[in-house]
Scaffold this motif. Structure first.
Motif, mmCIF file in Angstrom:
data_model
loop_
_atom_site.group_PDB
_atom_site.id
_atom_site.type_symbol
_atom_site.label_atom_id
_atom_site.label_comp_id
_atom_site.label_asym_id
_atom_site.label_seq_id
_atom_site.Cartn_x
_atom_site.Cartn_y
_atom_site.Cartn_z
ATOM 1 N N GLY A 1 0.312 -1.488 0.412
ATOM 2 C CA GLY A 1 -0.212 0.075 -0.448
ATOM 3 C C GLY A 1 0.632 1.185 -0.015
ATOM 4 O O GLY A 1 2.111 1.290 0.067
ATOM 5 N N GLU A 2 0.023 2.244 -0.025
ATOM 6 C CA GLU A 2 0.466 3.718 0.169
ATOM 7 C C GLU A 2 -0.076 4.602 0.716
ATOM 8 O O GLU A 2 -1.688 4.067 0.948
ATOM 9 C CB GLU A 2 1.397 4.112 -1.473
ATOM 10 C CG GLU A 2 0.022 4.483 -2.555
ATOM 11 C CD GLU A 2 -0.959 3.424 -2.601
ATOM 12 O OE1 GLU A 2 -1.948 3.142 -2.809
ATOM 13 O OE2 GLU A 2 -0.164 2.671 -3.181
ATOM 14 N N GLY A 3 0.173 6.001 1.238
ATOM 15 C CA GLY A 3 -0.269 6.852 1.766
ATOM 16 C C GLY A 3 0.492 8.421 1.484
ATOM 17 O O GLY A 3 1.329 8.710 1.657
ATOM 18 N N TYR A 4 -0.508 9.176 0.752
ATOM 19 C CA TYR A 4 -0.073 10.785 1.106
ATOM 20 C C TYR A 4 -1.218 11.344 0.163
ATOM 21 O O TYR A 4 -2.294 11.199 -0.512
ATOM 22 C CB TYR A 4 0.878 10.911 -0.491
ATOM 23 C CG TYR A 4 0.517 10.365 -1.805
ATOM 24 C CD1 TYR A 4 0.049 11.440 -2.794
ATOM 25 C CD2 TYR A 4 0.780 9.476 -2.135
ATOM 26 C CE1 TYR A 4 -0.193 11.276 -4.247
ATOM 27 C CE2 TYR A 4 0.316 8.247 -3.561
ATOM 28 C CZ TYR A 4 0.517 9.769 -4.384
ATOM 29 O OH TYR A 4 -0.295 9.394 -6.171
ATOM 30 N N ALA A 5 -1.001 12.378 -0.230
ATOM 31 C CA ALA A 5 -2.096 13.630 -0.102
ATOM 32 C C ALA A 5 -1.108 14.825 -0.835
ATOM 33 O O ALA A 5 0.057 15.439 -0.401
ATOM 34 C CB ALA A 5 -2.593 14.623 0.985
ATOM 35 N N LEU A 6 -1.760 16.353 -1.681
ATOM 36 C CA LEU A 6 -1.681 16.778 -1.977
ATOM 37 C C LEU A 6 -2.518 18.056 -1.302
ATOM 38 O O LEU A 6 -3.800 18.045 -1.616
ATOM 39 C CB LEU A 6 -1.325 16.925 -3.644
ATOM 40 C CG LEU A 6 -0.994 15.499 -4.236
ATOM 41 C CD1 LEU A 6 -0.749 16.124 -5.893
ATOM 42 C CD2 LEU A 6 1.156 15.845 -3.558
ATOM 43 N N ALA A 7 -1.737 19.343 -1.165
ATOM 44 C CA ALA A 7 -2.594 20.188 -1.217
ATOM 45 C C ALA A 7 -2.270 21.679 -2.183
ATOM 46 O O ALA A 7 -1.259 21.502 -2.421
ATOM 47 C CB ALA A 7 -2.209 21.330 0.150
ATOM 48 N N LYS A 8 -3.256 22.307 -2.209
ATOM 49 C CA LYS A 8 -2.748 23.874 -3.335
ATOM 50 C C LYS A 8 -2.972 24.606 -2.467
ATOM 51 O O LYS A 8 -4.551 24.624 -1.393
ATOM 52 C CB LYS A 8 -3.948 23.611 -4.718
ATOM 53 C CG LYS A 8 -3.584 23.078 -5.713
ATOM 54 C CD LYS A 8 -4.696 23.306 -6.592
ATOM 55 C CE LYS A 8 -3.643 22.421 -7.601
ATOM 56 N NZ LYS A 8 -4.452 23.104 -8.506
ATOM 57 N N ILE A 9 -2.602 25.706 -2.580
ATOM 58 C CA ILE A 9 -2.286 26.695 -2.037
ATOM 59 C C ILE A 9 -2.226 28.449 -3.002
ATOM 60 O O ILE A 9 -0.865 28.898 -3.547
ATOM 61 C CB ILE A 9 -1.616 27.084 -0.457
ATOM 62 C CG1 ILE A 9 -1.132 26.116 0.767
ATOM 63 C CG2 ILE A 9 -1.310 28.143 -0.041
ATOM 64 C CD1 ILE A 9 0.201 26.134 1.538
ATOM 65 N N LYS A 10 -3.153 28.779 -2.615
ATOM 66 C CA LYS A 10 -3.445 30.232 -3.717
ATOM 67 C C LYS A 10 -2.406 31.264 -2.463
ATOM 68 O O LYS A 10 -3.155 31.632 -1.917
ATOM 69 C CB LYS A 10 -4.639 30.799 -3.874
ATOM 70 C CG LYS A 10 -5.357 31.736 -5.646
ATOM 71 C CD LYS A 10 -6.557 31.329 -5.499
ATOM 72 C CE LYS A 10 -6.530 33.283 -6.517
ATOM 73 N NZ LYS A 10 -8.026 32.990 -6.753
ATOM 74 N N VAL A 11 -1.977 32.112 -3.215
ATOM 75 C CA VAL A 11 -1.144 33.300 -3.118
ATOM 76 C C VAL A 11 -1.822 34.347 -3.760
ATOM 77 O O VAL A 11 -2.050 34.446 -4.862
ATOM 78 C CB VAL A 11 -0.096 32.450 -2.051
ATOM 79 C CG1 VAL A 11 0.591 31.684 -2.031
ATOM 80 C CG2 VAL A 11 0.731 32.738 -4.029
ATOM 81 N N ASP A 12 -1.152 35.885 -2.664
ATOM 82 C CA ASP A 12 -0.763 37.031 -3.701
ATOM 83 C C ASP A 12 0.226 37.419 -3.744
ATOM 84 O O ASP A 12 0.508 37.883 -2.713
ATOM 85 C CB ASP A 12 -2.122 37.935 -2.869
ATOM 86 C CG ASP A 12 -1.851 39.320 -2.871
ATOM 87 O OD1 ASP A 12 -1.518 39.877 -4.229
ATOM 88 O OD2 ASP A 12 -2.647 39.903 -2.621
ATOM 89 N N THR A 13 0.413 37.116 -5.321
ATOM 90 C CA THR A 13 2.090 38.079 -4.759
ATOM 91 C C THR A 13 1.997 39.452 -5.895
ATOM 92 O O THR A 13 3.221 39.949 -6.372
ATOM 93 C CB THR A 13 2.354 37.262 -6.038
ATOM 94 O OG1 THR A 13 1.510 37.177 -7.502
ATOM 95 C CG2 THR A 13 2.995 35.740 -5.261
ATOM 96 N N ASP A 14 0.979 40.099 -5.846
ATOM 97 C CA ASP A 14 0.786 41.562 -5.780
ATOM 98 C C ASP A 14 1.990 42.268 -5.494
ATOM 99 O O ASP A 14 2.117 42.277 -4.481
ATOM 100 C CB ASP A 14 -0.364 41.619 -6.710
ATOM 101 C CG ASP A 14 -1.039 41.045 -7.561
ATOM 102 O OD1 ASP A 14 -0.973 40.046 -8.374
ATOM 103 O OD2 ASP A 14 -3.138 41.135 -6.764
ATOM 104 N N CYS A 15 2.491 43.479 -6.446
ATOM 105 C CA CYS A 15 2.684 44.803 -5.927
ATOM 106 C C CYS A 15 2.126 45.350 -5.018
ATOM 107 O O CYS A 15 1.112 45.366 -5.456
ATOM 108 C CB CYS A 15 3.633 45.543 -7.115
ATOM 109 S SG CYS A 15 5.011 44.358 -7.984
ATOM 110 N N LYS A 16 2.849 45.950 -4.260
ATOM 111 C CA LYS A 16 1.954 46.230 -2.949
ATOM 112 C C LYS A 16 3.145 47.624 -2.509
ATOM 113 O O LYS A 16 4.123 47.906 -2.031
ATOM 114 C CB LYS A 16 1.346 45.649 -2.006
ATOM 115 C CG LYS A 16 0.396 45.074 -2.467
ATOM 116 C CD LYS A 16 -0.338 44.103 -0.914
ATOM 117 C CE LYS A 16 -1.103 43.266 -1.149
ATOM 118 N NZ LYS A 16 -2.098 42.383 -0.362
ATOM 119 N N LEU A 17 2.094 48.781 -2.105
ATOM 120 C CA LEU A 17 2.634 49.970 -2.134
ATOM 121 C C LEU A 17 2.598 49.707 0.047
ATOM 122 O O LEU A 17 1.588 49.537 0.575
ATOM 123 C CB LEU A 17 1.824 51.562 -1.602
ATOM 124 C CG LEU A 17 2.529 52.295 -3.619
ATOM 125 C CD1 LEU A 17 1.503 53.531 -3.479
ATOM 126 C CD2 LEU A 17 3.753 52.397 -3.839
#
Length: 644
Positions: free
Chosen positions: A414-430
């Motif tokens: 057998g096996e066992g693993y998971a994947l996760a996604k993270i959405k991030v904000d990479t916009d320039c900001k002042l």
């Protein structure tokens, strides 16, 4: 006291300076260049007098040319600006008169035809009279014929603007008349000179509500400068005019108004207050990073990160009812830029649990395995599970490390693993504005008084008095490495001067005592210093001196004597000399300075005495004596000898 200090310093100077060969060579080269440029009357005439009084260029000792012409006239009036305020405080009358071809006649009169509500460094602002409503910008422009005018321009293209009408105060035009005229004139002449490179502004005069500008065309030099002529007739005015001009110089004022010069314990302090608008730029790695364990991190798009939890693969575990665990750690660097975080994929055989920081996030499709013990059922479920848990774990990404753990029970392979996604904000900001304030110490010091303040080019304080002028909000371009912004702020930089009272007096007694001791103890090899300490004690260390090496110089200036024959055509009262000579020829004698031991004899000259230390005193004395004796033998017709 200053005199004694100066004498001691001069006396000690040779002890600290050694003559190295390079310095000697450089000094000799400089002297040689100076002699060649100004070592004779002809050289002075050619290299100094003529360039000053003509269009010829003057040259430095090393041959670099520069303009030193003193004889050009700058008295041609070419621009005149008249202003008059209206009842609304706006400049109701703005008349610009121009001599566009510098022929002495006004040939262009311009009026903008609208009220001027604000003055800028490169133009003006026009609004509804007496208000700051419906404002538009005007910029100085010059057409192809060299005629000055104004053209509409966006307000953000103007700089150093300030309001003058009643919406900002009463009587601002007249109370700041010189500044208003100079700013309007400066913008107009700046536009002219940028388009007419032959035009040189030479003089400015303000009379009441009018400012006049005088100029010349490059190379148009009249027969002498009016200013030079005036000083020639009244030379006494030169000193007073020079002092008046220097009094307007900030460095001159700094020296003459220093506490030591006027015996007044006051100092002038300059400082700045600057607004800084930093740009924040981030990459994926600036937001979250892999910290260790069984897992990884990799991008899934420009604004997306994917995490692997556990070992990715198939059938890498084996056993009968055997438990396996894998842990992985990630470090959250900037939680404010994480928009969404979900576990979106899981593959396992047969049972699985996913933990975040010891909290159970998900326990497979069966839901009844909630504890940390063994699963509550058969070990072998005879299936390989692939699921999309869609579990939100953003609340765990609050900064710092976060631990994930995968628990799997396997029977068989057998096996066992998971994947996760993270959405991030990479916009320039002042980032929030920061203020750099080097004036804070003076602001909080009760002994300091604000003397001057200039905000974005607008004088808001002058001579300790509020001018009533306020700069308009302006826009600047703020650049990052991959982005830019154009924020608008009420101000960007304030430049100030404070007048501060200084506690304490000037006491040179210790310095004079030290100077006396050093002077009295100095020998060829050293001296004894005298250093008074803060606790009143005195140190007297012995210091050594390096005697200046003597630079050898020639015993004299090497010279030679030559002669050149010519006809004795000299004329005296009785006629031409050669008429009274048996030989009509005579000789002219010349002395030349030698160069490298060579006599630079001129054409037709014969060397009489070679290069050396010539001493012609005896010959000169003999000649004078012969003249004197000759005068004794001269008898007048009356028979009375001429006096000596």
């Amino acid at each position: 006291m200053d005199r004694w200090i100066l004498l001691v310093l001069i006396g000690l100077l040779p002890g600290f300076v050694s003559a190295d060969p390079a310095s000697v060579t450089e000094a000799e080269t400089t002297v040689g260049n100076a002699r060649s440029s100004y070592g004779s009357a002809e050289a002075i005439q050619q290299n100094f007098t003529t360039p000053l009084m003509s269009a010829d260029a003057m040259k430095t000792f090393d041959g670099q040319s520069f303009d030193a012409n003193l004889g050009c006239s700058g008295s041609q009036k070419f621009l005149e600006i008249f202003v008059a305020p209206s009842a609304s405080g706006d400049i109701g009358t703005l008349t610009v008169s121009q001599d566009s071809d510098l022929d002495g006649t006004i040939d262009r009169v311009f009026t903008p035809g609208v009220p001027v509500s604000g003055v800028c460094a490169n133009g003006a602002v026009s609004c509804n009279a007496g208000t700051w409503d419906n404002c538009s910008g005007l910029s100085w422009v010059v057409n192809g014929s060299g005629e000055i005018g104004m053209t509409p321009i966006p307000l953000n293209k103007l700089g150093g603007c300030y309001c003058v009408n009643n919406s900002c105060g009463t009587g601002l035009v007249m109370s700041n008349l010189d500044k208003v005229l100079n700013d309007l004139g400066g913008g107009a002449t700046g536009a002219l000179t940028s388009q007419m490179d032959y035009l040189t502004v030479s003089e400015v005069g303000v009379t009441g509500p009018m400012i006049k500008f005088y100029a010349q065309k490059a190379g148009d030099c009249a027969a002498g400068s009016p200013m030079l002529k005036a000083y020639n007739s009244t030379p006494g005015n030169l000193a007073s005019d020079a002092f008046s001009a220097s009094a307007a110089d900030p460095e001159f004022n700094l020296i003459t108004t220093s506490p030591a010069a006027i015996a007044d314990p006051v100092q002038i302090k300059s400082c700045q207050i600057t607004r800084n608008v930093p740009v924040e730029e981030v990459t994926l790695n600036d937001i979250i990073e892999y910290a260790g364990g069984s897992g990884n991190i990799f991008p899934c798009g420009p604004d997306c990160l994917q995490l692997s939890l556990g070992q990715v693969g198939d059938n890498y575990w084996a056993g009968s009812c055997k438990m396996y665990e894998r842990q992985v750690q990630f470090n959250v660097l900037d939680p404010s830029r994480i928009l969404e975080a979900k576990i979106n994929y899981a593959k396992f055989d047969d049972w699985m649990q996913i933990y975040a920081d010891a909290d159970l996030l998900w326990n497979g499709p069966y839901g009844n395995w909630t504890g940390t013990g063994r699963p509550p059922g058969a070990c072998e479920l005879s299936t390989n599970w692939v699921r999309s848990p869609n579990v939100d774990f953003k609340s765990y990404l609050t900064g710092g490390p976060v631990d994930f753990k995968i628990r799997v029970e396997v029977t068989g392979n057998g096996e066992g693993y998971a994947l996760a996604k993270i959405k991030v904000d990479t916009d320039c900001k002042l980032k929030p504005d920061t203020i750099s304030n080097s004036c804070s110490a003076y602001q909080s010091d009760p002994e300091c008084t604000l003397m001057e303040e200039q905000v974005d080019g607008v004088w808001t304080y002058q001579n300790f008095v509020n001018t009533g002028l306020t700069p308009l909000p302006s826009t600047q371009v703020i650049n990052g490495s991959t982005c830019s912004f154009t924020p608008t702020r009420p101000w960007w930089q304030k430049t100030r001067k404070y007048r501060c009272q200084v506690t304490g007096t000037y006491d040179f007694d210790d310095a004079l005592e030290r100077a006396d001791n050093v002077q009295a103890s100095t020998t060829n090899t050293g001296y004894q210093d005298y250093l008074k300490q803060s606790n009143g004690s005195v140190l007297t260390p012995t210091e050594s001196l390096s005697v200046l090496e003597e630079v050898s110089v020639p015993a004299c200036t090497q010279a030679c004597k030559t002669r050149k024959p010519r006809l004795a055509t000299d004329a005296v009262q009785n006629g031409v000399v050669q008429e009274n000579r048996t030989d009509p020829n005579t000789f002219d004698y010349f002395f030349h300075e030698c160069s490298a031991g060579v006599c630079p004899a001129g054409p037709g000259e014969t060397v009489v005495q070679s290069c050396g230390c010539l001493n012609e005193f005896a010959e000169a004395a003999a000649t004078l004596q012969a003249v004197r004796q000759a005068s004794r033998d001269t008898i007048c017709s009356s028979g009375t000898a001429n006096p000596l």
